[in-house]
Design an enzyme around this catalytic site. Structure first.
Site, PDB file in Angstrom:
ATOM      1  N   GLY A  68      15.447  -1.969 -10.201  1.00  0.00           N
ATOM      2  CA  GLY A  68      14.608  -2.965  -9.557  1.00  0.00           C
ATOM      3  C   GLY A  68      15.230  -4.333  -9.406  1.00  0.00           C
ATOM      4  O   GLY A  68      16.111  -4.733 -10.165  1.00  0.00           O
TER       5      GLY A  68
ATOM      6  N   ASP B 196       9.973  -5.040  -1.878  1.00  0.00           N
ATOM      7  CA  ASP B 196       9.952  -4.154  -3.052  1.00  0.00           C
ATOM      8  C   ASP B 196      10.231  -4.970  -4.317  1.00  0.00           C
ATOM      9  O   ASP B 196      10.999  -4.571  -5.197  1.00  0.00           O
ATOM     10  CB  ASP B 196      10.954  -3.013  -2.901  1.00  0.00           C
ATOM     11  CG  ASP B 196      10.585  -1.804  -3.775  1.00  0.00           C
ATOM     12  OD1 ASP B 196       9.404  -1.670  -4.133  1.00  0.00           O
ATOM     13  OD2 ASP B 196      11.483  -1.010  -4.105  1.00  0.00           O
TER      14      ASP B 196
ATOM     15  N   ASN C 229       1.814  -0.659 -11.634  1.00  0.00           N
ATOM     16  CA  ASN C 229       2.795  -0.340 -12.687  1.00  0.00           C
ATOM     17  C   ASN C 229       2.677  -1.310 -13.844  1.00  0.00           C
ATOM     18  O   ASN C 229       3.659  -1.880 -14.307  1.00  0.00           O
ATOM     19  CB  ASN C 229       4.218  -0.328 -12.117  1.00  0.00           C
ATOM     20  CG  ASN C 229       4.630  -1.651 -11.499  1.00  0.00           C
ATOM     21  OD1 ASN C 229       3.785  -2.438 -11.082  1.00  0.00           O
ATOM     22  ND2 ASN C 229       5.919  -1.902 -11.438  1.00  0.00           N
TER      23      ASN C 229
END
Length: 417
Positions: free
Chosen positions: A326, A307, A97
């Protein structure tokens, strides 16, 4: 580099000979030279003596994001890998990403070269589709040859069912691991949190569990038809656990993971509209959280991930609706998991998962390369900004009580402590 770890209690649940034994560990030039009750080594050997020192095989994280190239203000590769090392991780899988996105073999080579001198080993994922646009497959075979350990359009579900079918069939030829993020965007709509009592009370648009589960059902039907290897990252609902358990009983080659924060928090944390808790998938209910923990204990959920997703302040300290999803999680992963599970389970969770990505699992024995994590499992403290090593500070764990302090790692002939 020669070091001697003094009086280290070894935590190796799968090694009865060493598990919970206190030993000295001699490491020469990155290789475990000796393990004994007491070693007295002379010469150019650095002794390491730390309070309540425990040692395990090096930890592994299957879902980590940085920023470089393109978003260095969020995180660089160098500092990201240092953060991972100080957090106990000897291996991480890097999400695709960045800008540009890694959708070719040259992009994978760049990431490998940029990280080759670090103590923590970076294993790169390539995108599944060109520019993660979901229109056509990226150079899967070429990226695999260049070292990519799997393929993933990060947090972007593949809308084209036929493209997923083709990806699984094609990657099956070279044992490639296809990732599919579980979210039906049409069902999710403009939702930003879990759909339920809390979202109604707060007036926030919700994402129903159905959005995740519908996508999983589709993906499992396609996998059953095509064969191949499918990984479903960061599931969040009780029914998702049930669906994947049923698929495994059928013998399907599917794995899944769960993020640490989905094991720790529920949507009740949203009552103060703190954007640190805006996550994807969203925090669900207490019953979902309990089902995820049960899924870990019975083996349905294959591994846990931080994550870790650094996000700069401009994208987080804004109105909840406009904030980016996030949280960072590397620094707090051990302390949070060690609060939920017993130590043996925590270490097992942190050391498993490499095989799914074709990464060799290190061995804790004489003659093998040292890939070890150093920690104190008993120290309790409140996680605050001073504990953050990432360039970004978007942590949903700020203010949480953690159990366990990480000293660092011994890996790639380096010690970070």
């Amino acid at each position: 580099m020669n070091i001697l770890l003094k009086s280290a209690k070894i935590v190796a649940p799968n090694n009865k000979e060493l598990h919970l034994k206190k030993r000295d560990i001699l490491i020469k030039n990155g290789v475990i030279e000796d393990i004994a009750a007491n070693l007295d080594v002379q010469g150019k050997t650095k002794p390491i003596q730390l309070k309540n020192l425990h040692v395990s095989l090096g930890w592994f994280d299957s879902s980590v994001s940085f920023g470089e190239p393109g978003y260095e203000e969020r995180e660089t590769i160098e500092n990201g890998l240092y953060t991972a090392a100080k957090s106990g991780f000897t291996d991480i899988v890097l999400n695709p990403n960045t800008n540009p996105l890694p959708d070719s073999s040259s992009d994978i080579v760049f990431l490998k070269n940029a990280s080759k001198n670090a103590a923590t080993t970076l294993h790169a994922l390539g995108t599944l589709t060109v520019k993660s646009e979901g229109e056509s497959l990226a150079e899967l075979y070429d990226m695999k040859t260049a070292g990519a350990v799997g393929f993933y359009d990060y947090k972007l579900p593949l809308r084209n069912s036929n493209l997923l079918k083709i990806a699984l069939q094609y990657a099956h030829n070279f044992n490639g691991l296809v990732h599919s993020f579980p979210m039906d965007l049409q069902i999710a709509g403009k939702g930003i949190v879990n759909e339920g009592e809390v979202s109604t009370r707060l007036g926030l648009k919700g994402i129903p569990n159905l959005a995740e589960e519908l996508n999983i059902v589709r993906d499992l039907f396609i996998l059953e038809y095509t064969g191949g290897k499918l990984h479903i990252p960061t599931i969040s609902t009780a029914n998702s656990v049930k669906l994947i358990a049923e698929a495994k009983k059928k013998g399907m080659d599917v794995s899944c993971s769960v993020a640490v924060h989905n094991l720790c928090f529920t949507d009740e944390t949203l009552i103060e509209f703190d954007s640190h808790y805006k996550l994807m998938p969203p925090l669900r209910t207490q019953s979902d959280r309990k089902a995820l923990i049960k899924g870990i204990k019975d083996g349905t959920i294959d591994f846990v991930t931080s994550d870790h997703r650094p996000m700069d302040i401009e994208h987080k300290r804004v109105e909840f609706d406009n904030a980016s999803d996030g949280t960072i999680g590397l620094e707090s992963a051990f302390g949070m998991l060690n609060r939920i599970f017993d130590l043996d389970t925590t270490i097992s969770l942190l050391t498993k998962g490499r095989e799914r990505y074709g990464i060799e699992t290190p061995s804790f024995k004489v003659g093998e390369n040292a890939a070890l994590t150093l920690f104190d499992p008993d120290e309790e403290y409140t996680f605050e900004e001073q504990h953050i090593l990432s360039n970004s500070s978007n942590s949903c764990f700020l203010g949480s009580k953690l159990k366990g302090k990480v000293y660092g790692i011994v890996s790639n002939n380096q010690i970070i402590n």
